[in-house]
Design an enzyme around this catalytic site. Structure first.
Site, PDB file in Angstrom:
ATOM      1  CG  ASP A  46      44.199  37.209  43.156  1.00 56.32           C
ATOM      2  OD1 ASP A  46      43.286  37.348  42.318  1.00 56.32           O
ATOM      3  OD2 ASP A  46      44.133  36.361  44.089  1.00 56.32           O
ATOM      4  CB  SER A  47      43.576  38.164  37.319  1.00 51.03           C
ATOM      5  OG  SER A  47      43.438  39.565  37.426  1.00 51.03           O
ATOM      6  CE  LYS A 115      38.430  41.027  43.544  1.00 52.47           C
ATOM      7  NZ  LYS A 115      38.768  39.634  43.900  1.00 52.47           N
ATOM      8  CD  GLU A 184      35.835  34.861  38.912  1.00 54.56           C
ATOM      9  OE1 GLU A 184      36.299  35.554  39.842  1.00 54.56           O
ATOM     10  OE2 GLU A 184      36.553  34.324  38.039  1.00 54.56           O
TER      11      GLU A 184
HETATM   12  O1  KIV Z   1      41.852  38.988  40.262  1.00 52.20           O
HETATM   13  C1  KIV Z   1      40.955  39.446  39.540  1.00 52.20           C
HETATM   14  O2  KIV Z   1      41.186  39.981  38.458  1.00 52.20           O
HETATM   15  C2  KIV Z   1      39.591  39.320  40.014  1.00 52.20           C
HETATM   16  C3  KIV Z   1      38.508  39.542  39.025  1.00 52.20           C
HETATM   17  C4  KIV Z   1      38.379  38.318  38.231  1.00 52.20           C
HETATM   18  C5  KIV Z   1      37.237  39.932  39.655  1.00 52.20           C
HETATM   19  O3  KIV Z   1      39.369  38.976  41.137  1.00 52.20           O
END
Ligand code: KIV
Length: 283
Positions: A46-47, A115, A184
Site C-alpha cells: 500500500d506504499s 499482508k 520494518e
Molecule cells: O506497502 C509496502 O510497500 C510495505 C513495505 C514497506 C513492506 O508494506
C-alpha cells in the site's frame, strides 16, 4: 520460467539459510521485469499510496486501488509469489469484513497471499483469513498505517517494552499460522534475535541483515522519488535522474525538429498523395 514460488518455498528457504528477496511493484511491466530477474516475491504494497498515487501516507489507499494494481502485477509475475497488501481499515471492522477483503485481493486481484499490519490487535482477523485458505504475511515494528499513532515515521523497539511487544507479537503471529513476517525499522540486533526465535522467515525493511530476507520499495532502489531516499534503501540505478534528463532531451528534440525523423514516421504512396491533391484542386 522456473517453478512458481509458494509459501512452502518461503518456509523452506529459512531452513536452508537461503536469503529471500522481495520487492514492491504496482504495474505489469515492472512486475514482469522483476519476475524475469528472479525475485522470490513481489509485494503490491500500500506504499502505492505514496510512490504511485502521490498521497502523503498510506491511509487513503482503498480496496479498489489495491485490486486494480494487484491485477496488473499478477499479469506480469509468472514465477514470483505475489503478495497483496490489505489497506487501511480493510481488516479492522470485524472478521467478516477482513475475510471478505482478503478474499477480494486473491479472487479479483489474483495474488496468492495477503499482508497486513499488526500483532495481538488483529490476531482474530489473521486467524479467520488463514482459516479461509488465504496465506497471511505479518508486518510488525513500524507499521505505516499507524503513522498518526506513532507521530511520524520512527524506528520501533528501541526500549524494553516495545522490543518485548514486537517479540511477543511475532511469536503470536507465528502460532496463528502466518508464513512470514515483515519487520520494518526495528533495530537490527532485535530483528536478528526475533528471527532466531522464529521458524518462519522474517523479511527486513530497515531492520538489518540478520533477518531471513529483505524487501524494498521499487521506487527507492531506482531513485524515482528524487527528493527523498530513506536511510534503509539503496539506489542501484538512478532512474529518477535518467528520466528527468530523457524528458529534457525529448522536449529539446521536438522543439528543434530533431524528433521525429522519417524513420519514426509512416510512408504513403506518392501517387495516392497526388490523386488526393488533384482531387482537391477539382473541388
Ligand atoms: O506497502 C509496502 O510497500 C510495505 C513495505 C514497506 C513492506 O508494506
Amino acid at each position: 520460467m522456473g517453478k512458481k514460488i509458494t509459501i512452502v518455498d518461503f518456509k523452506n528457504a529459512k531452513k536452508k539459510d537461503k536469503k529471500l528477496t522481495v520487492l514492491t511493484a504496482y504495474d505489469y511491466p515492472t512486475a514482469k521485469i522483476m519476475d524475469e530477474a528472479g525475485v522470490d516475491a513481489i509485494l503490491v504494497g500500500d506504499s502505492l499510496g505514496m510512490v504511485v498515487l502521490g498521497y502523503e501516507d498510506t491511509t487513503k489507499v482503498t480496496m479498489n486501488d489495491m485490486v486494480h494494481h494487484i491485477k496488473a502485477v499478477t499479469r506480469g509475475a509468472k514465477r514470483a509469489l505475489v503478495i497483496g497488501d490489505m489497506p487501511f481499515l480493510s481488516y479492522h471492522t470485524g472478521k467478516y469484513e477482513s475475510v471478505k477483503n482478503a478474499g477480494r485481493l486473491v479472487s479479483e486481484g489474483g495474488c496468492t497471499a495477503v499482508k497486513l499490519e499488526g500483532g495481538a490487535a488483529v490476531i482474530e482477523d489473521i486467524k479467520a483469513i488463514i482459516s479461509a485458505g488465504i496465506p497471511v504475511m505479518g508486518h510488525l515494528g513500524y507499521t505505516p498505517q499507524s503513522i498518526h499513532v506513532f507521530g511520524g515515521h520512527k524506528a520501533q523497539g528501541k526500549d524494553l517494552d516495545t522490543a518485548k511487544r514486537i517479540l511477543e507479537d511475532a511469536l503470536l503471529l507465528q502460532s496463528a499460522g502466518v508464513f512470514s513476517i515483515v519487520l520494518e525499522c526495528v533495530p537490527y540486533k532485535l530483528a536478528g534475535y526475533i528471527s532466531s526465535r522464529l521458524d518462519i522467515p522474517t523479511i527486513s525493511i530497515g531492520s538489518g541483515a540478520e533477518c531471513d530476507g529483505q524487501v524494498l520499495v521499487y521506487h527507492d532502489i531506482v531513485g524515482l522519488i528524487r527528493e527523498f531516499s530513506p536511510k534503509h534503501a539503496k539506489i542501484y540505478t538512478d532512474m529518477g535522474t535518467g528520466l528527468f534528463e530523457t524528458v529534457k532531451q525529448y522536449i529539446a528534440e521536438v522543439e528543434n525538429g530533431i524528433f521525429p525523423t522519417k524513420e519514426n514516421s509512416y510512408k504513403i504512396d506518392e501517387q495516392i498523395l497526388e490523386q488526393l491533391r488533384s482531387g482537391r484542386e477539382c473541388e
